[in-house]
Design an enzyme around this catalytic site. Structure first.
Site: not given
Ligand code: PEP
Ligand code: MG
Length: 585
Positions: A433, A298, A504, A456-457, A467, A191
């Site tokens: 995700e 978010r 996203c 991302n997940d 991650r 993050h």
């Molecule tokens: C993702 O997981 O790709 C996402 C956009 O959510 P976050 O990064 O907040 O987990």
């Molecule tokens: Mg996510």
């Protein structure tokens, strides 16, 4: 000078002074000092001892008033340590004879003393060891200036140096004072990295030993494109980075896309390019970088770093403000994704061994309808402008979606009874995700209005790669054939069921991947605002037919390295002149 290699987390170059933020168990930098610096280091220790004394006396007073004199007496032992001549002389001796910085000398002396006392089989001496350790930490915190509050008073802009930065810390830092981030741990979608990218602040994470080698206030260079940090750079190194910075500025200026421009490929395919946001200060960036609304809000950041949960009214105001400011563009509000690496303060969330696989996002929300429904009501109330869509994170199967929708219905019923207005046709989306959601996307698509793929997940769960862990970051491959196959199938399931599908995850904002994703049929790309001009420029320079052609080829490749190389070469061939600079952007 020391050059450290980490993970490139947010592009750009920052040249400035280090501002060390720390935790209690911080690492202590060791630095050789010159003969002339000895007296300065001793003076710094004296100052730190005096400051710590003042701090303890204040705490003592407070406790004495609140709990009584006897409770406050426990601090007497701490004050005695601060005056212990044997300890102080030992530190001075080390500074002089070993020519080392005071932080290092002080931490060595404290360790020597506590180890010696802990060796005795005597409870009194063991307690003394704990006192010394505790006071040692306080003094070191002063010496290392590891104190979040001070940052609000600094005049100069700084580079944040820290072992790790929690989302809660990031949320409260004054971003206008920060020109760079450098951390020991973390991956490219942790993050800190995401916030840095959203704000366009250069960042390198996963530097492992950075805090061990950096003393507060030292000069630092953060090269967020190469993933390099230079500690105590030489004059000529600074000059060469200044030149690089100038070149980056020129490229940014060359990629100047009119803000109002609707991204359309040469062969006429319009693509929605929207923004990911986390914090209220990011709102102006959306218009500035020409996003078409928000593809991911978010909302969990409203909940972090505070003792009390935000009320329905406070949340309503926050969501309504975003919706109203961006009207008529659409705003996709993701319900809170706490857990993983974003924690609410206790008692709401207990410690877990594998938080990314644990009580996170929709799982937490469904287990705590008392908290979740407050947010759902606030979102519904904010939807009066009819430009809000709602999205649930970390759905792993249809039952969770149904349960979330049931709670949403309950909130609708309550609001109706109360005579409140909301958008009755609010669209409901699912974040894809979790691999199980990707694999059952055909079923999910029948019961929602859109998908947004959270790579991302999705990458971390499908490749079993944390991650936020720099040790396994080399395995975190967005173009891994397994990930691409999942994405392709999700898009196909969505389209078969006549719903749109976006992305996203951070992958959507990378040039070669955006090209590939369009070729795979994605309808929307949502990303950190500073990435938007480059992606819009890319869209306007390519043909969808080329993207489809490239995608159809790479989907059968067996490694991500081959896939990335092919996409790079493909784009180099079709982009002309200045546009080729996009490949390095
Ligand atoms: C993702 O997981 O790709 C996402 C956009 O959510 P976050 O990064 O907040 O987990
Ligand atoms: Mg996510």
């Amino acid at each position: 000078m020391l050059k450290l290699k980490g993970i490139a987390a947010s592009q750009g170059i920052a040249i400035g002074r280090a501002y060390c933020l720390g935790e209690d168990e911080f690492s202590i930098p060791k630095r050789k000092i010159s003969y002339e610096e000895i007296s300065r280091e001793i003076y710094r220790m004296e100052e730190a001892l005096i400051d710590t004394r003042k701090e303890i006396v204040t705490i003592q007073d407070k406790i004495s008033k609140e709990l009584g004199f006897s409770e406050a007496k426990i601090f007497e032992a701490h004050l005695l340590v601060l005056e212990d001549r044997v300890l102080i002389e030992d530190v001075i001796k080390q500074i002089k004879s070993k020519k080392v910085n005071v932080e290092f000398a002080f931490s060595r002396s404290i360790k020597k003393y506590t180890d010696a006392l802990l060796n005795f089989d005597d409870e009194y001496l063991k307690e003394r060891a704990i006192d010394i350790k505790d006071i040692g930490k306080r003094v070191l915190r002063k010496l290392l200036k590891r104190d979040t509050d001070r940052i609000y008073n600094i005049k100069e802009k700084v580079i944040i140096v820290t072992h790790d930065l929690s989302p809660a810390d990031t949320a409260v830092l004054p971003k206008d004072k920060i020109i760079g981030f450098a951390t020991d741990i973390g991956g490219s979608t942790s993050h800190t990295a995401i916030i840095a990218r959203t704000l366009g602040i250069p960042a390198v994470v996963g530097l492992d030993v950075l805090t061990k080698h950096t003393v507060c206030n030292e000069m630092l260079i953060v090269d967020g494109s190469e993933g390099v940090v230079v500690v105590r750079p030489l004059e000529r190194t600074i000059k060469s980075y200044q030149k690089k910075l100038e070149q980056i500025r020129k490229i940014e200026e060359a990629i100047h896309v009119p803000r109002a421009f609707k991204p359309k490929t040469v062969d006429g395919k319009e693509v929605i390019v929207s923004a990911n946001i986390e914090l209220p200060e990011e709102l102006p960036l959306i218009k500035h970088f020409g996003a078409e609304g928000v593809g991911l809000y978010r909302t969990e950041y409203i909940f972090l770093g505070r003792n009390k949960l935000p009320s329905e009214e406070e949340q309503f105001k926050a969501y309504f403000n975003v919706a109203k400011t961006l009207k008529p563009s659409s705003v996709i509000i993701r319900t809170m994704d706490v857990g993983g690496d974003k924690f609410l303060s206790r008692p709401e969330m207990p410690h877990e061994f594998t938080p990314f696989l644990g009580w996170r996002a929709i799982r937490f929300c469904l287990a705590r309808p008392d908290i979740f429904k407050v947010q759902l009501r606030a979102i519904l109330r904010a939807s009066v402008e009819k430009n809000i869509q709602i999205m649930f994170p970390m759905i792993s199967g249809i039952s969770e979606l149904r349960e979330a929708k049931r709670l949403l219905d309950e909130c609708r019923g309550e609001l109706k009874k109360e005579g409140r207005y909301f958008d009755n046709d609010i669209k409901i989306g699912v974040m894809i995700e979790v691999p199980s959601a990707a694999l059952t996307a055909d079923a999910l698509a029948k019961e929602c209005d859109f998908f947004s793929i959270g790579t991302n997940d999705l990458i971390q769960y499908s490749l079993a790669v944390d991650r936020a862990n720099e040790k396994v970051a080399y395995l975190y491959e967005p173009a891994h054939p397994a990930v691409l196959r999942l994405i392709k199938d999700v898009i196909s399931s969505a389209h078969k069921n006549n719903i749109w599908v976006g992305m996203c995850g951070e992958m959507a904002g990378e040039i070669i991947f955006a090209f590939l994703l369009l070729g795979l049929g994605l309808d929307e790309l949502s990303m950190p605002p500073p990435r938007i001009p480059k992606i819009k420029e890319l869209i306007r320079k390519i043909r969808l037919s080329d993207a489809k052609d490239a995608a159809s080829k790479v989907i059968d490749f067996s490694t991500s390295a081959e896939i990335e190389r092919y996409l790079q070469d493909y784009l180099r061939n079709i982009l002309k002149g200045d546009s080729r600079q996009l490949l390095g952007a």
